[in-house]
Design a protein around this motif. Sequence first.
Motif, PDB file in Angstrom:
ATOM      1  N   ILE A  91       0.843  -1.199   0.000  1.00 24.95           N
ATOM      2  CA  ILE A  91       0.000   0.000   0.000  1.00 24.95           C
ATOM      3  C   ILE A  91       0.879   1.251   0.000  1.00 24.95           C
ATOM      4  O   ILE A  91       0.672   2.181  -0.791  1.00 24.95           O
ATOM      5  CB  ILE A  91      -0.933  -0.009   1.223  1.00 24.95           C
ATOM      6  CG1 ILE A  91      -1.796  -1.270   1.221  1.00 24.95           C
ATOM      7  CG2 ILE A  91      -1.815   1.245   1.246  1.00 24.95           C
ATOM      8  CD1 ILE A  91      -2.576  -1.489   2.499  1.00 24.95           C
ATOM      9  N   LEU A  92       1.881   1.268   0.873  1.00 22.83           N
ATOM     10  CA  LEU A  92       2.797   2.409   0.931  1.00 22.83           C
ATOM     11  C   LEU A  92       3.586   2.539  -0.365  1.00 22.83           C
ATOM     12  O   LEU A  92       3.839   3.653  -0.840  1.00 22.83           O
ATOM     13  CB  LEU A  92       3.756   2.237   2.118  1.00 22.83           C
ATOM     14  CG  LEU A  92       3.100   2.223   3.503  1.00 22.83           C
ATOM     15  CD1 LEU A  92       4.134   1.916   4.574  1.00 22.83           C
ATOM     16  CD2 LEU A  92       2.419   3.546   3.792  1.00 22.83           C
ATOM     17  N   PHE A  93       3.954   1.405  -0.939  1.00 22.38           N
ATOM     18  CA  PHE A  93       4.710   1.424  -2.205  1.00 22.38           C
ATOM     19  C   PHE A  93       3.863   2.007  -3.331  1.00 22.38           C
ATOM     20  O   PHE A  93       4.349   2.804  -4.146  1.00 22.38           O
ATOM     21  CB  PHE A  93       5.161   0.005  -2.539  1.00 22.38           C
ATOM     22  CG  PHE A  93       6.058  -0.082  -3.739  1.00 22.38           C
ATOM     23  CD1 PHE A  93       7.353   0.403  -3.684  1.00 22.38           C
ATOM     24  CD2 PHE A  93       5.610  -0.646  -4.928  1.00 22.38           C
ATOM     25  CE1 PHE A  93       8.188   0.320  -4.790  1.00 22.38           C
ATOM     26  CE2 PHE A  93       6.430  -0.734  -6.030  1.00 22.38           C
ATOM     27  CZ  PHE A  93       7.733  -0.253  -5.961  1.00 22.38           C
ATOM     28  N   ALA A  94       2.572   1.632  -3.372  1.00 19.84           N
ATOM     29  CA  ALA A  94       1.681   2.178  -4.393  1.00 19.84           C
ATOM     30  C   ALA A  94       1.498   3.684  -4.211  1.00 19.84           C
ATOM     31  O   ALA A  94       1.486   4.445  -5.191  1.00 19.84           O
ATOM     32  CB  ALA A  94       0.328   1.461  -4.330  1.00 19.84           C
ATOM     33  N   LEU A  95       1.359   4.126  -2.965  1.00 22.38           N
ATOM     34  CA  LEU A  95       1.239   5.562  -2.701  1.00 22.38           C
ATOM     35  C   LEU A  95       2.509   6.303  -3.117  1.00 22.38           C
ATOM     36  O   LEU A  95       2.442   7.410  -3.670  1.00 22.38           O
ATOM     37  CB  LEU A  95       0.958   5.803  -1.219  1.00 22.38           C
ATOM     38  CG  LEU A  95      -0.415   5.332  -0.700  1.00 22.38           C
ATOM     39  CD1 LEU A  95      -0.477   5.439   0.815  1.00 22.38           C
ATOM     40  CD2 LEU A  95      -1.533   6.143  -1.340  1.00 22.38           C
ATOM     41  N   VAL A 187      -9.075   7.141  -9.136  1.00 21.57           N
ATOM     42  CA  VAL A 187      -9.601   8.315  -8.437  1.00 21.57           C
ATOM     43  C   VAL A 187      -9.903   9.415  -9.462  1.00 21.57           C
ATOM     44  O   VAL A 187      -9.064   9.734 -10.318  1.00 21.57           O
ATOM     45  CB  VAL A 187      -8.600   8.822  -7.385  1.00 21.57           C
ATOM     46  CG1 VAL A 187      -9.143  10.077  -6.703  1.00 21.57           C
ATOM     47  CG2 VAL A 187      -8.307   7.734  -6.356  1.00 21.57           C
ATOM     48  N   SER A 188     -11.063  10.003  -9.383  1.00 26.97           N
ATOM     49  CA  SER A 188     -11.473  11.032 -10.334  1.00 26.97           C
ATOM     50  C   SER A 188     -10.584  12.277 -10.223  1.00 26.97           C
ATOM     51  O   SER A 188     -10.344  12.763  -9.107  1.00 26.97           O
ATOM     52  CB  SER A 188     -12.927  11.421 -10.088  1.00 26.97           C
ATOM     53  OG  SER A 188     -13.292  12.515 -10.906  1.00 26.97           O
ATOM     54  N   PRO A 189     -10.081  12.796 -11.353  1.00 20.59           N
ATOM     55  CA  PRO A 189      -9.265  14.027 -11.315  1.00 20.59           C
ATOM     56  C   PRO A 189      -9.995  15.203 -10.693  1.00 20.59           C
ATOM     57  O   PRO A 189      -9.365  16.100 -10.129  1.00 20.59           O
ATOM     58  CB  PRO A 189      -8.965  14.284 -12.794  1.00 20.59           C
ATOM     59  CG  PRO A 189      -9.101  12.952 -13.458  1.00 20.59           C
ATOM     60  CD  PRO A 189     -10.187  12.254 -12.712  1.00 20.59           C
ATOM     61  N   SER A 190     -11.329  15.200 -10.778  1.00 18.88           N
ATOM     62  CA  SER A 190     -12.091  16.304 -10.197  1.00 18.88           C
ATOM     63  C   SER A 190     -11.926  16.381  -8.681  1.00 18.88           C
ATOM     64  O   SER A 190     -11.994  17.472  -8.095  1.00 18.88           O
ATOM     65  CB  SER A 190     -13.571  16.164 -10.555  1.00 18.88           C
ATOM     66  OG  SER A 190     -14.102  14.968 -10.015  1.00 18.88           O
ATOM     67  N   LEU A 191     -11.693  15.222  -8.046  1.00 13.09           N
ATOM     68  CA  LEU A 191     -11.477  15.226  -6.596  1.00 13.09           C
ATOM     69  C   LEU A 191     -10.156  15.907  -6.252  1.00 13.09           C
ATOM     70  O   LEU A 191     -10.069  16.659  -5.272  1.00 13.09           O
ATOM     71  CB  LEU A 191     -11.496  13.790  -6.066  1.00 13.09           C
ATOM     72  CG  LEU A 191     -12.827  13.040  -6.168  1.00 13.09           C
ATOM     73  CD1 LEU A 191     -12.676  11.608  -5.670  1.00 13.09           C
ATOM     74  CD2 LEU A 191     -13.904  13.768  -5.372  1.00 13.09           C
ATOM     75  N   ALA A 200      -5.871  22.186   0.052  1.00 12.02           N
ATOM     76  CA  ALA A 200      -5.345  20.987   0.695  1.00 12.02           C
ATOM     77  C   ALA A 200      -3.875  20.770   0.342  1.00 12.02           C
ATOM     78  O   ALA A 200      -3.453  21.011  -0.788  1.00 12.02           O
ATOM     79  CB  ALA A 200      -6.159  19.764   0.261  1.00 12.02           C
ATOM     80  N   SER A 201      -3.094  20.338   1.324  1.00 10.06           N
ATOM     81  CA  SER A 201      -1.704  19.994   1.080  1.00 10.06           C
ATOM     82  C   SER A 201      -1.638  18.607   0.449  1.00 10.06           C
ATOM     83  O   SER A 201      -2.642  17.890   0.374  1.00 10.06           O
ATOM     84  CB  SER A 201      -0.912  20.006   2.391  1.00 10.06           C
ATOM     85  OG  SER A 201      -1.394  18.995   3.261  1.00 10.06           O
ATOM     86  N   VAL A 206      -3.483  12.818   0.048  1.00 13.62           N
ATOM     87  CA  VAL A 206      -3.219  11.383   0.193  1.00 13.62           C
ATOM     88  C   VAL A 206      -4.133  10.768   1.244  1.00 13.62           C
ATOM     89  O   VAL A 206      -4.715   9.695   1.036  1.00 13.62           O
ATOM     90  CB  VAL A 206      -1.732  11.141   0.550  1.00 13.62           C
ATOM     91  CG1 VAL A 206      -1.506   9.676   0.937  1.00 13.62           C
ATOM     92  CG2 VAL A 206      -0.836  11.519  -0.613  1.00 13.62           C
ATOM     93  N   THR A 207      -4.274  11.434   2.392  1.00 15.66           N
ATOM     94  CA  THR A 207      -5.032  10.848   3.501  1.00 15.66           C
ATOM     95  C   THR A 207      -6.539  11.011   3.361  1.00 15.66           C
ATOM     96  O   THR A 207      -7.305  10.171   3.840  1.00 15.66           O
ATOM     97  CB  THR A 207      -4.578  11.469   4.836  1.00 15.66           C
ATOM     98  OG1 THR A 207      -4.708  12.906   4.757  1.00 15.66           O
ATOM     99  CG2 THR A 207      -3.132  11.112   5.120  1.00 15.66           C
ATOM    100  N   ARG A 208      -7.015  12.104   2.701  1.00 18.21           N
ATOM    101  CA  ARG A 208      -8.450  12.374   2.629  1.00 18.21           C
ATOM    102  C   ARG A 208      -9.074  12.022   1.284  1.00 18.21           C
ATOM    103  O   ARG A 208     -10.288  11.854   1.197  1.00 18.21           O
ATOM    104  CB  ARG A 208      -8.718  13.859   2.918  1.00 18.21           C
ATOM    105  CG  ARG A 208      -8.140  14.360   4.242  1.00 18.21           C
ATOM    106  CD  ARG A 208      -8.807  13.709   5.435  1.00 18.21           C
ATOM    107  NE  ARG A 208      -8.184  14.113   6.677  1.00 18.21           N
ATOM    108  CZ  ARG A 208      -8.460  15.253   7.330  1.00 18.21           C
ATOM    109  NH1 ARG A 208      -9.352  16.094   6.820  1.00 18.21           N
ATOM    110  NH2 ARG A 208      -7.862  15.532   8.460  1.00 18.21           N
ATOM    111  N   VAL A 209      -8.242  11.940   0.235  1.00 10.07           N
ATOM    112  CA  VAL A 209      -8.788  11.649  -1.095  1.00 10.07           C
ATOM    113  C   VAL A 209      -8.386  10.256  -1.579  1.00 10.07           C
ATOM    114  O   VAL A 209      -9.227   9.454  -2.005  1.00 10.07           O
ATOM    115  CB  VAL A 209      -8.329  12.715  -2.118  1.00 10.07           C
ATOM    116  CG1 VAL A 209      -8.829  12.354  -3.518  1.00 10.07           C
ATOM    117  CG2 VAL A 209      -8.826  14.096  -1.717  1.00 10.07           C
ATOM    118  N   VAL A 210      -7.084   9.952  -1.494  1.00 11.60           N
ATOM    119  CA  VAL A 210      -6.574   8.705  -2.061  1.00 11.60           C
ATOM    120  C   VAL A 210      -6.875   7.510  -1.157  1.00 11.60           C
ATOM    121  O   VAL A 210      -7.425   6.492  -1.620  1.00 11.60           O
ATOM    122  CB  VAL A 210      -5.058   8.804  -2.325  1.00 11.60           C
ATOM    123  CG1 VAL A 210      -4.524   7.478  -2.857  1.00 11.60           C
ATOM    124  CG2 VAL A 210      -4.765   9.932  -3.303  1.00 11.60           C
TER     125      VAL A 210
END
Length: 300
Positions: A91-95, A187-191, A200-201, A206-210
Motif C-alpha cells: 500500500i505504501l509502495f503504491a502511494l 480516483v477522479s481528477p475532479s477530486l 489541501a496539502s 493522500v489521507t483524505r482523497v486517495v
Amino acid sequence: MKAYSKLNRIWADKVLYLMLLPCLAYFVIFHVWPIIGMKLAFYEYRILGDNVYVGLKYFRELFSTPIFSNVLANTLIISAMKMFLIFPIPILFALMLNEFANGKFRKAVQVVSYLPHFLSWVVIAGVWFEFLSPSTGAVNDLIKALGFPPQDFLTDKGSIRWVLIASEGWRSIGWDSIIFLAAIMGVSPSLYEAAYVDGASRWHIVTRVVLPHLYVPMVTIFILNVGFIMNAGLDQVLNFTNDSVNSQIDIIDTYVYRVGLINGQYSFATAANLFKSLIGVVLVLSTHFISKKLTSKGAW
C-alpha cells in the motif's frame, strides 16, 4: 425475462468469457476437483482393494502427534508475521509510486519491482544465499566493516523466520501493489482539483482523497490473507530449510509433504491438509462477516 437478458449480456461479452475459460479450467482441475479426494482423510488407503472407512481415526492421531503442535505453531507464527508485517508495505509502495512526477521513472521502478515475482523460489533462495553468505555476502561484508563478527543467518534459529519475511517481501511487494495502484489511478481528477482549490496539502490529498479509495481493496485482500494464514509458503520453506533451523520453520505443508509423499501415509497427510483447509474457510467467513458488521465492507 431476467434470465434472457443475462444470456444476452453473456453473448455480447462472449469473447471475454472465452478468455476466462482457461482460468476457470485451472481452478476446476487443480482446486475444485481435488476436493473429492479429501474423503481419503476418513478412509484407510489401500493400494489393492477398496479403502476401509475409519471415521476420525487419522484426525485423532494427528492431534495426538507431539510434532503437530510445533508444526501448527510455526505455521501460525510465520503466516501472521507475513500478513501483518508485509501487508501494509504494498500500500505504501503504491502511494509512493503515485507521487512520482516523472512517469518514465515510475514505470521503470514498477518493472524492476515486479520482476522478482516471476522468479521461482529456487532462484530466489540462491540469490539470498549469496546475499547472506557469511564469507562473501553483502550483508556480512557490511557487518564486518562495522567491526562485528559475521553472522550465518540461514542457520540461526533466531534469524531464519526474518529471512523468510524479508525474502517474501522482496518477491511480492511490487506485484501486490498493482491492485492498490490501479485503485489510485481510478480516483477522479475532479477530486484532486477540488482538494487543491480548497487549499489541501499533498498530505491531506493522500489521507483524505486517495486512502478512502483503497479501503475496499485493503479489506478484501486482508480477508483473503486471513483465509491463507494456514499457508505459510511450502516452496519457500523447502528451499530455505536445513537441519539447524527446521524446528523453527517446519510448517503444515512441509509436514504433509514429508508424511504423505515421502513416507506414503496418504490418509494421515490428507487429514492434516483437510484440517488446514477447514480452518482457512472458517477464518475467511468469520473475517468477512465481522468486517461487514463493523465497516459494511467485506470480501463480496
